[in-house]
Design a protein around this motif. Sequence first.
Motif, PDB file in Angstrom:
ATOM      1  N   THR A 483       0.844  -1.196   0.000  1.00  0.00           N
ATOM      2  CA  THR A 483       0.000   0.000   0.000  1.00  0.00           C
ATOM      3  C   THR A 483       0.882   1.250   0.000  1.00  0.00           C
ATOM      4  O   THR A 483       0.641   2.195  -0.746  1.00  0.00           O
ATOM      5  CB  THR A 483      -0.916   0.012   1.238  1.00  0.00           C
ATOM      6  OG1 THR A 483      -1.545  -1.258   1.345  1.00  0.00           O
ATOM      7  CG2 THR A 483      -1.959   1.097   1.133  1.00  0.00           C
ATOM      8  N   ILE A 495      -2.641  -5.440  -3.600  1.00  0.00           N
ATOM      9  CA  ILE A 495      -2.839  -5.153  -2.181  1.00  0.00           C
ATOM     10  C   ILE A 495      -4.044  -5.960  -1.721  1.00  0.00           C
ATOM     11  O   ILE A 495      -5.085  -5.958  -2.375  1.00  0.00           O
ATOM     12  CB  ILE A 495      -3.125  -3.652  -1.957  1.00  0.00           C
ATOM     13  CG1 ILE A 495      -1.896  -2.852  -2.374  1.00  0.00           C
ATOM     14  CG2 ILE A 495      -3.500  -3.379  -0.511  1.00  0.00           C
ATOM     15  CD1 ILE A 495      -2.163  -1.376  -2.530  1.00  0.00           C
ATOM     16  N   LEU A 593      -6.671   3.511  12.116  1.00  0.00           N
ATOM     17  CA  LEU A 593      -7.418   2.554  12.928  1.00  0.00           C
ATOM     18  C   LEU A 593      -7.194   2.870  14.403  1.00  0.00           C
ATOM     19  O   LEU A 593      -6.057   3.124  14.821  1.00  0.00           O
ATOM     20  CB  LEU A 593      -6.963   1.121  12.634  1.00  0.00           C
ATOM     21  CG  LEU A 593      -7.165   0.644  11.199  1.00  0.00           C
ATOM     22  CD1 LEU A 593      -6.534  -0.720  11.000  1.00  0.00           C
ATOM     23  CD2 LEU A 593      -8.656   0.602  10.866  1.00  0.00           C
ATOM     24  N   MET A 620      -3.063   4.056   3.705  1.00  0.00           N
ATOM     25  CA  MET A 620      -4.294   4.007   2.940  1.00  0.00           C
ATOM     26  C   MET A 620      -4.829   5.419   2.671  1.00  0.00           C
ATOM     27  O   MET A 620      -5.295   5.724   1.580  1.00  0.00           O
ATOM     28  CB  MET A 620      -5.323   3.191   3.699  1.00  0.00           C
ATOM     29  CG  MET A 620      -6.337   2.561   2.807  1.00  0.00           C
ATOM     30  SD  MET A 620      -7.307   1.340   3.679  1.00  0.00           S
ATOM     31  CE  MET A 620      -8.206   2.353   4.827  1.00  0.00           C
TER      32      MET A 620
HETATM   33  N1  LIG Z   1      -6.832   0.807   7.751  1.00  0.00           N
HETATM   34  C1  LIG Z   1      -5.723   0.738   7.043  1.00  0.00           C
HETATM   35  N2  LIG Z   1      -5.483  -0.348   6.331  1.00  0.00           N
HETATM   36  C2  LIG Z   1      -4.347  -0.395   5.632  1.00  0.00           C
HETATM   37  C3  LIG Z   1      -3.418   0.646   5.626  1.00  0.00           C
HETATM   38  N3  LIG Z   1      -2.375   0.292   4.847  1.00  0.00           N
HETATM   39  C4  LIG Z   1      -2.678  -0.921   4.367  1.00  0.00           C
HETATM   40  N4  LIG Z   1      -3.853  -1.353   4.825  1.00  0.00           N
HETATM   41  C5  LIG Z   1      -4.524  -2.614   4.533  1.00  0.00           C
HETATM   42  O1  LIG Z   1      -3.753  -3.689   4.997  1.00  0.00           O
HETATM   43  C6  LIG Z   1      -3.903  -4.792   4.139  1.00  0.00           C
HETATM   44  C7  LIG Z   1      -2.548  -5.276   3.686  1.00  0.00           C
HETATM   45  O2  LIG Z   1      -1.964  -4.319   2.852  1.00  0.00           O
HETATM   46  P1  LIG Z   1      -0.791  -4.663   1.865  1.00  0.00           P
HETATM   47  O3  LIG Z   1      -0.273  -3.390   1.336  1.00  0.00           O
HETATM   48  O4  LIG Z   1      -1.194  -5.697   0.909  1.00  0.00           O
HETATM   49  O5  LIG Z   1       0.225  -5.284   2.891  1.00  0.00           O
HETATM   50  P2  LIG Z   1       1.663  -5.910   2.609  1.00  0.00           P
HETATM   51  O6  LIG Z   1       2.532  -5.531   3.723  1.00  0.00           O
HETATM   52  O7  LIG Z   1       2.110  -5.592   1.253  1.00  0.00           O
HETATM   53  O8  LIG Z   1       1.333  -7.442   2.760  1.00  0.00           O
HETATM   54  P3  LIG Z   1       2.098  -8.664   2.131  1.00  0.00           P
HETATM   55  O9  LIG Z   1       2.405  -8.338   0.736  1.00  0.00           O
HETATM   56  O10 LIG Z   1       1.107  -9.763   2.248  1.00  0.00           O
HETATM   57  O11 LIG Z   1       3.285  -8.898   2.969  1.00  0.00           O
HETATM   58  C8  LIG Z   1      -4.754  -4.338   2.986  1.00  0.00           C
HETATM   59  O12 LIG Z   1      -6.064  -4.769   3.207  1.00  0.00           O
HETATM   60  C9  LIG Z   1      -4.661  -2.843   3.049  1.00  0.00           C
HETATM   61  O13 LIG Z   1      -5.813  -2.226   2.553  1.00  0.00           O
HETATM   62  C10 LIG Z   1      -3.711   1.801   6.404  1.00  0.00           C
HETATM   63  O14 LIG Z   1      -2.966   2.768   6.466  1.00  0.00           O
HETATM   64  N5  LIG Z   1      -4.860   1.776   7.089  1.00  0.00           N
END
Ligand SMILES: Nc1nc2c(ncn2[C@@H]2O[C@H](COP(=O)(O)OP(=O)(O)OP(=O)(O)O)[C@@H](O)[C@H]2O)c(=O)[nH]1
Length: 767
Positions: A483, A495, A593, A620
Amino acid sequence: MAPAAVAVAGAFPFRLFSAEAARRNAKSARGRRGAARPAKPSPPPPALSSSSAVVIGRGATTFTRLPLRDAAPESAEVTLERFPTAQGDPGRRAAPAVPRGGSLPRLGVEEAEDDNDEEAVFGSPAGSSVHRMPLRDSPGGGERPIGRFDARAARKGLNGRASSRQIVEHLEDGDEEEEEEEFVVTRLEIFEGHKGRNARAIPSEELDDDDGAVVFDPDFGVDSDDDEEEEFGTAPIEGTPRGDANARAELDELDFDGEDDGEAEVVVFYPDGDDDGEDEEEGVFEANFADDEEEEAEGEVKEKGVPAVMRCFDTARIYTRAGDGGNGVVAFRREKYVPHGGPSGGDGGRGGNVYVEVDGDMNSLLPFRKSVHFRAGRGAHGQGSQMAGAKGEDVVVKVPPGTVVRSAAGDIELLELMKPGQRALLLPGGRGGRGNAAFKTGTNKVPRIAEKGEKGPEMWLDLELKLVADVGIVGAPNAGKSTLLSVISAAKPTIANYPFTTLLPNLGVVSLDFDATMVVADLPGLLEGAHRGYGLGHEFLRHSERCSVLVHVVDGSGQQPEYEYEAVRLELELFSPSLVDKPYIVVYNKMDLPEASDRWNMFQEKLQAQGIEPYCISAMNRQGTQDVVYAAYKVLQKEKQRAKEAQEWNNTENLNHVADAIKKERSAAMNDFEISHDKSTNTWTVVGAGIERFVQMTNWDYTESLKRFQHVLEACGVNKTLVKLGVKEGDTVVIGEMEMFWNEEPQRTSPSKTARDDDAVRWPKFS
Ligand SMILES: Nc1nc2c(ncn2[C@@H]2O[C@H](COP(=O)(O)OP(=O)(O)OP(=O)(O)O)[C@@H](O)[C@H]2O)c(=O)[nH]1
Ligand SMILES: [Mg+2]
């Protein structure tokens, strides 16, 4: 058995039968190879069990590759899918369009309603194609239920290549059309034909002559790694028009038991994971039967298995070989009015070189899954009239930027290729042998001697791709790494709200200004215990080794953010201490959150106590992300400056050092050798790069070579050393490919050999 000793009268105490021995050795080696290839196909596999898998679709059949080298960890995941049938077009049904080598086909299974047979399609999760195979005799296409199928390969038969024999047995029809049932009962035999191996489908008794038959082509679509192209032809069975079927069947056995809650057992033959064998061993396929044992191990596989696509994306093992030099020849100028024209044999051409070049358009090592062998051409032989042979063709191995080249033997790092366009001479081709024109001397005006071309060096290489990114985003799974990358750059990584969404690193370019950009990589998630194989393991961290700065994203909404932070740091350290030494920024994510914002203060305090100032963001909502970008950029600039200063010290990068080392070894002095003795066989082995190379280049077809060889042994001190060490009459002496007998009394030579010695040309006597 014992080859006759050759003696050179009075000259040297040393005898050889080398040429003979070398030939014999070569022959027996060939013999061994040949023996490995059975003349006939191996005996038929055991009878089908009732739980045999069903593989044939209605009206048309689809055989596909099963997971190959990655079969083991993946097999548990392979399921079968019902295959839709295009009505009335038996030969052309809607096969799922699975791009070759492309994305993974989704596989699923469904039971046919009417009986316990299944219809299935299978593809390889490792990204292979689904092929169609029309069954000519399935009229009406769509309505036919499927029969049983058991494809089983003879193990390691036929040169060890995958599989030889498959039996497709008894396709049962549904209830409605009793008479038309059993449309294909086929056995596949593979036999040695004059054009390599062929496959033939043999119908069983149930088949009428005009029934269609299925011909598998076990090698269809598979790149043959060998020089000898090993194509399987498809052959029509009697009464079947040619070209009926052309399916591929890398798959070998698929056992599927419908009752067994849809757990397909897939048995595949797949090349020995490492592919590190010699040529002869290439493509040794091993059966990997899914059995109870595997089920037991399943849990472990799930934890440790690195997805195939990831493994092949960034590592590869390839074979490289420079070309042999061409042979020099013996020739004499013959021309009217030119008596005693003199020697005119030309030199052989130099063998082709192997280069490694960085291709900026490549971004993974996936192409090396298909082509593993890179051989440069050999130099042409010399010709009369002093014509030198042509140079062998060079071969260029193209790799993506960021590739590290290691020699597979010894795991020595050879090259680090970072910039597009960089090119390294890896293996220099063998030198061409000299023709007799080059051997003309004052004392020998009619030399009947020429050299063989030098053998080209060969090497197995391990390639490893390390991403070239400035900043690496690390952190636990689901922390929001992707993200973050997606909001600070134009990259569009996947994501999702589950761990391990990211399997391959994603790259994005972050631009702060016109000329201020940095490349950021979002890496797969890292779990505590990754070094033990949990999650995706931590092998992918090597991508971050090249990053100058790390951005560590912590999931603020997690149970214990501080703990998570520590665990990831520890994994980084366990992977490589150099990683923890890199400058890094800690980013506390998901501040939007409440559970995250509640714990922020505590987290901040804990880190401040360690002297770290964490950033808090909501990736996000794009809150705080810009600060992270600026902070990362600042650290990056500092790091770059430091690296630049360090580089000025050692800016003498020589990409050709491997070739240089080989060349240096080639010029090793002949009197630099070591001798070892094996008492049990009375064998003395002379080891030395210079002398061995000399032996290899000696062309035993010319009698003068023998003399020259004796002379060299004497001159470089081999004979003397052997005598000193106590060599006895009849002992064997081995130098490189040569085997010789020691003869104390040169006078006692056989007449046939002395005859040779009476040649018109006399080599000067040195002893
Ligand atoms: N509420 C909220 N959710 C977030 C935020 N950043 C990411 N997410 C959520 O967290 C989840 C995981 O986000 P990713 O960006 O896929 O996480 P990642 O670290 O790349 O995960 P992996 O690739 O599986 O290691 C998603 O559902 C996002 O929408 C944020 O700032 N706030
Ligand atoms: Mg991700």
